[in-house]
Design a protein around this motif. Structure first.
Motif, short mmCIF file in Angstrom:
data_model
loop_
_atom_site.label_atom_id
_atom_site.label_comp_id
_atom_site.label_asym_id
_atom_site.label_seq_id
_atom_site.Cartn_x
_atom_site.Cartn_y
_atom_site.Cartn_z
N LEU A 113 -28.83 122.37 -38.11
CA LEU A 113 -29.04 121.26 -39.05
C LEU A 113 -29.11 121.75 -40.49
O LEU A 113 -29.59 122.86 -40.76
CB LEU A 113 -30.33 120.52 -38.70
N PRO A 114 -28.68 120.92 -41.42
CA PRO A 114 -28.85 121.27 -42.84
C PRO A 114 -30.33 121.18 -43.23
O PRO A 114 -31.11 120.46 -42.60
CB PRO A 114 -28.02 120.21 -43.56
N LEU A 115 -30.72 121.91 -44.24
CA LEU A 115 -32.12 121.91 -44.68
C LEU A 115 -32.41 120.72 -45.58
O LEU A 115 -31.58 120.30 -46.39
CB LEU A 115 -32.43 123.21 -45.44
N GLY A 116 -33.62 120.17 -45.44
CA GLY A 116 -34.11 119.15 -46.36
C GLY A 116 -33.55 117.76 -46.17
O GLY A 116 -33.77 116.89 -47.01
N ARG A 117 -32.84 117.52 -45.07
CA ARG A 117 -32.25 116.20 -44.83
C ARG A 117 -32.59 115.73 -43.42
O ARG A 117 -32.66 116.52 -42.49
CB ARG A 117 -30.72 116.26 -44.97
N TRP A 118 -32.80 114.42 -43.28
CA TRP A 118 -33.01 113.85 -41.96
C TRP A 118 -31.67 113.76 -41.24
O TRP A 118 -30.67 113.34 -41.81
CB TRP A 118 -33.64 112.47 -42.06
N SER A 119 -31.68 114.22 -39.98
CA SER A 119 -30.45 114.25 -39.18
C SER A 119 -30.77 113.77 -37.77
O SER A 119 -31.91 113.69 -37.36
CB SER A 119 -29.87 115.66 -39.12
N GLY A 120 -29.72 113.51 -37.03
CA GLY A 120 -29.92 113.14 -35.64
C GLY A 120 -29.05 111.99 -35.23
O GLY A 120 -28.20 111.53 -36.00
N PRO A 121 -29.28 111.51 -34.03
CA PRO A 121 -30.37 111.91 -33.12
C PRO A 121 -30.10 113.24 -32.41
O PRO A 121 -28.97 113.61 -32.17
CB PRO A 121 -30.44 110.76 -32.13
N ILE A 122 -31.20 113.96 -32.09
CA ILE A 122 -31.18 115.22 -31.36
C ILE A 122 -31.90 114.99 -30.03
O ILE A 122 -33.03 114.49 -30.02
CB ILE A 122 -31.87 116.35 -32.14
N ASP A 123 -31.26 115.37 -28.94
CA ASP A 123 -31.84 115.15 -27.61
C ASP A 123 -32.86 116.24 -27.26
O ASP A 123 -32.69 117.42 -27.60
CB ASP A 123 -30.74 115.14 -26.55
N SER A 124 -33.94 115.82 -26.57
CA SER A 124 -34.93 116.75 -26.03
C SER A 124 -35.35 116.24 -24.66
O SER A 124 -34.83 115.23 -24.18
CB SER A 124 -36.15 116.86 -26.96
N GLY A 125 -36.34 116.91 -24.06
CA GLY A 125 -36.85 116.44 -22.78
C GLY A 125 -37.61 115.14 -22.90
O GLY A 125 -37.91 114.51 -21.87
N TYR A 126 -37.95 114.72 -24.10
CA TYR A 126 -38.72 113.49 -24.30
C TYR A 126 -37.84 112.30 -24.66
O TYR A 126 -38.27 111.16 -24.53
CB TYR A 126 -39.73 113.69 -25.44
#
Length: 280
Positions: free
Chosen positions: A205-218
Motif C-alpha cells: 500500500l502507498p503511505l499516508g492514504r486510505w486504501s482497500g478493501p483488504i481481506d483478513s480473517g475478520y
C-alpha cells in the motif's frame, strides 16, 4: 590444607570405602567360591567421581561415611540388576529401552559438533544463507476500519470519503475488538492477528492514504499505512553466540545423518513379502 584435615574429609572416606566394600568381599570369599571375572563388580574411579558429583549436586555437600556406603551399595544393586536383566533378555522388545539406546547412539554421533569452531567465512556464509531466520522483521504502523459484511460499493466509497476527510476510524465501520490503530507492529505479529495474506497486501500500500478493501480473517478492511520499516539483517557479531549454536546444531544433524547412513550400509534389510512389495 593440612594433612590431618585431608584425612578427615568425608569425600576421601567415600573413595576409601568404595575400595573396602569390594576388598572385603574378596578377602571373605574363598578362592574356590569366588565368582568368575565377568561377575566382578568393578567400580571405576570415573564412576565413583560421578556418584560423588551427583550427591554434591543434589545436596550441596560431600557425603558422610554412612551416605558413602549407601551410594556404593546402591550402585552395586543397580549394576547387578542391570546385568541380570540383560542375561534374562528383559531388554528385548522393550520400546523404552530401545529408544534410550537409539538416543545414546545418536548422541555419540552428534557429540563432536559441540566442540567445533568454524572459520569466520564459514560462519558468515551460514548466517547469510539463513538470513530470514535472523533478520529483524518488517514493522508496520497503520490504521484500519472493518467494513460491515453487507457494505455495498457505494457504502465503502462513502466510508472512504469520510476517512479521507479526517474522520476518526474508531467511529466508523463495523464494531470490533480490533484496535483502530496499530503502531510499530512486526510483520509476524500482524500475520497472527489478521493473516499472512493481509501482511502481503498492506506491504504494497502507498503511505499516508486510505486504501482497500483488504481481506483478513475478520472480513474486509480499509487501511491507511502510515510507516513501514523494511526487514533488516543485523551484523553477525550482534548475534554471534546464537548463530554459532545454530551452526553447531546443523553440523550435529549432518553428522547424525551420515552416521545413520553408514550404519545402514552395513546391513541388508530383509522384509516380509508384503512389506518388500510396499517398499518398492
Amino acid at each position: 590444607m593440612r594433612f590431618g584435615a585431608v584425612l578427615r574429609s568425608p569425600l576421601l572416606h567415600f573413595f576409601v570405602l568404595g575400595g573396602l566394600v569390594f576388598g572385603l568381599y574378596a578377602l571373605m570369599s574363598p578362592p574356590e567360591t569366588r565368582a568368575p571375572d565377568e561377575h566382578v563388580l568393578h567400580l571405576s574411579e570415573a564412576e565413583m567421581n560421578r556418584l560423588a558429583d551427583g550427591f554434591f549436586a543434589a545436596w550441596g555437600r560431600v557425603p558422610t561415611e554412612a551416605e558413602s556406603r549407601g551410594l556404593v551399595r546402591d550402585w552395586a544393586i543397580e549394576e547387578v540388576m542391570v546385568r541380570e536383566a540383560l542375561t534374562l533378555g528383559l531388554d528385548k522388545g522393550d520400546a523404552m529401552i530401545r529408544n534410550r539406546m537409539r538416543a545414546k547412539m545418536e548422541f555419540l554421533a552428534e557429540a563432536p559438533a559441540a566442540a567445533m569452531t568454524p572459520a569466520e567465512d564459514v560462519l558468515q556464509a551460514f548466517y547469510t544463507e539463513q538470513a530470514a531466520q535472523y533478520a529483524r522483521p518488517a514493522r508496520f504502523s497503520f490504521a484500519q476500519v472493518l467494513l460491515p459484511q453487507d457494505a455495498t460499493e457505494a457504502a465503502q466509497a462513502a466510508l472512504l470519503a469520510e476517512l479521507e476527510q479526517g474522520a476518526d476510524p474508531a467511529d466508523l465501520g463495523q464494531p470490533t475488538m480490533l484496535p483502530p490503530r496499530l503502531d510499530d507492529m512486526p510483520g509476524p505479529s500482524v500475520a497472527r492477528v489478521f493473516g499472512g495474506g493481509f501482511v502481503a497486501a498492506i506491504d504494497a500500500l502507498p503511505l499516508g492514504r486510505w486504501s482497500g478493501p483488504i481481506d483478513s480473517g475478520y472480513g474486509r478492511h480499509l487501511v491507511r499505512m502510515d510507516t513501514r520499516e523494511e526487514a533488516e539483517l543485523a551484523p553477525l557479531d550482534s548475534l554471534r553466540d546464537r548463530v554459532l549454536a545454530d551452526w553447531r546444531a546443523a553440523q550435529a544433524r549432518k553428522m547424525r545423518t551420515a552416521f545413520t547412513d553408514e550404519l545402514l550400509s552395513r546391513y541388508t534389510l530383509d522384509l516380509p513379502r508384503e512389506g518388500a512389495e510396499a517398499a518398492q
